[in-house]
Design a protein around this motif. Structure first.
Motif, PDB file in Angstrom:
ATOM      1  N   GLU A 154       0.846  -1.178   0.000  1.00 49.63           N
ATOM      2  CA  GLU A 154       0.000   0.000   0.000  1.00 49.63           C
ATOM      3  C   GLU A 154       0.888   1.236   0.000  1.00 49.63           C
ATOM      4  O   GLU A 154       2.061   1.159   0.396  1.00 49.63           O
ATOM      5  CB  GLU A 154      -0.930  -0.002   1.217  1.00 49.63           C
ATOM      6  N   GLU A 155       0.326   2.357  -0.429  1.00 49.37           N
ATOM      7  CA  GLU A 155       1.165   3.539  -0.601  1.00 49.37           C
ATOM      8  C   GLU A 155       0.423   4.796  -0.146  1.00 49.37           C
ATOM      9  O   GLU A 155      -0.796   4.905  -0.293  1.00 49.37           O
ATOM     10  CB  GLU A 155       1.562   3.673  -2.069  1.00 49.37           C
ATOM     11  N   PHE A 156       1.202   5.718   0.406  1.00 47.33           N
ATOM     12  CA  PHE A 156       0.692   7.016   0.821  1.00 47.33           C
ATOM     13  C   PHE A 156       1.499   8.088   0.114  1.00 47.33           C
ATOM     14  O   PHE A 156       2.730   7.977   0.021  1.00 47.33           O
ATOM     15  CB  PHE A 156       0.835   7.174   2.340  1.00 47.33           C
ATOM     16  N   LEU A 157       0.832   9.106  -0.396  1.00 44.81           N
ATOM     17  CA  LEU A 157       1.555  10.222  -1.010  1.00 44.81           C
ATOM     18  C   LEU A 157       1.031  11.536  -0.460  1.00 44.81           C
ATOM     19  O   LEU A 157      -0.154  11.680  -0.149  1.00 44.81           O
ATOM     20  CB  LEU A 157       1.464  10.186  -2.538  1.00 44.81           C
ATOM     21  N   LEU A 158       1.952  12.490  -0.333  1.00 45.78           N
ATOM     22  CA  LEU A 158       1.625  13.829   0.150  1.00 45.78           C
ATOM     23  C   LEU A 158       2.262  14.831  -0.806  1.00 45.78           C
ATOM     24  O   LEU A 158       3.463  14.734  -1.090  1.00 45.78           O
ATOM     25  CB  LEU A 158       2.163  14.038   1.564  1.00 45.78           C
ATOM     26  N   VAL A 159       1.485  15.758  -1.314  1.00 50.89           N
ATOM     27  CA  VAL A 159       2.015  16.773  -2.220  1.00 50.89           C
ATOM     28  C   VAL A 159       2.736  17.837  -1.393  1.00 50.89           C
ATOM     29  O   VAL A 159       2.113  18.546  -0.602  1.00 50.89           O
ATOM     30  CB  VAL A 159       0.893  17.417  -3.058  1.00 50.89           C
ATOM     31  N   LEU A 160       4.057  17.930  -1.573  1.00 51.21           N
ATOM     32  CA  LEU A 160       4.852  18.909  -0.835  1.00 51.21           C
ATOM     33  C   LEU A 160       4.883  20.255  -1.538  1.00 51.21           C
ATOM     34  O   LEU A 160       4.836  21.306  -0.894  1.00 51.21           O
ATOM     35  CB  LEU A 160       6.282  18.390  -0.648  1.00 51.21           C
ATOM     36  N   LYS A 161       4.993  20.216  -2.868  1.00 50.37           N
ATOM     37  CA  LYS A 161       5.019  21.445  -3.663  1.00 50.37           C
ATOM     38  C   LYS A 161       4.324  21.199  -4.997  1.00 50.37           C
ATOM     39  O   LYS A 161       4.370  20.089  -5.524  1.00 50.37           O
ATOM     40  CB  LYS A 161       6.464  21.903  -3.932  1.00 50.37           C
TER      41      LYS A 161
END
Length: 208
Positions: A154-161
């Motif tokens: 499973e994967e988590f992503l967070l938009v930093l910029k």
């Protein structure tokens, strides 16, 4: 050094040596019930609605203030979708491994691919349960990919910029901006494209 204590690396701290083989901790039914409830992500109020037991009753059981009757245990087992014997399994002990890894800004390991420019984080640790990394997303079109990206876990992503379009195999594309995040099954085809002027920067955490 005595048989009773082991001196820690910090002189002000003393750690008692445990003799697990010589001592079996008594069963704490309330502690076990709380462990099950928390593992299911339930509040006391939610567990009360599932089991038909009053919130105050559940709280008293978890705090070892009362012992549940057999009927109460049947309600707990039915409401929490477990077998009664599971209530009598000893709580899992938590032992800290002491593992830690620091990655300074800009000092991750570069790992460019055909679609992303990855910076791997926490690279000194082996056998990690999670793989954290940051990525610049140069792709600007769905057609920049030859096929879906998919892998185990499973994967988590967070938009930093920046801003991205998040494509996934079973859902409509979605627009994500700085601070937005997504969690998904990584075996499902997925891919990102930048829609901001500069390449978007993403923090990923992949867990197997």
């Amino acid at each position: 050094m005595t048989d009773e204590y082991i001196q820690d690396v910090y002189p002000s701290m003393r750690i008692e040596k445990t003799q697990a083989a010589e001592h079996i901790a008594p069963l704490k039914l309330g502690e076990r019930l709380k462990e099950i409830r928390v593992s299911l992500g339930l509040t006391l109020e939610e567990a009360s609605k599932r089991t038909g037991l009053a919130r105050s009753t559940l709280s008293k059981i978890e705090n070892e203030q009362i012992s549940p009757t057999y009927q109460a245990m049947q309600k707990l087992a039915t409401g929490l979708a477990i077998d009664i014997p599971q209530l009598f399994e000893p709580p899992k002990s938590i032992t800290a491994s002491g593992r830690r890894d620091i990655t300074r800004y800009g000092e991750g390991r570069p790992h460019p691919t055909s679609t992303y420019e990855h910076e791997l984080l926490a690279t000194q640790l082996t056998n990690k349960k999670m793989m954290p990394f940051k990525s610049h997303v140069p792709a600007r079109s769905f057609d920049d990919y030859s096929e879906w990206i998919r892998h185990d876990g499973e994967e988590f992503l967070l938009v930093l910029k920046g801003e991205i379009t998040f494509f996934s195999e079973f859902y409509e594309p979605i627009h994500l901006v700085e601070g937005d995040s997504a969690y998904y099954d990584a075996t499902m085809g997925h891919m990102l494209t930048s829609v901001s002027e500069e390449d978007a920067l993403i923090l990923w955490v992949t867990a197997s």
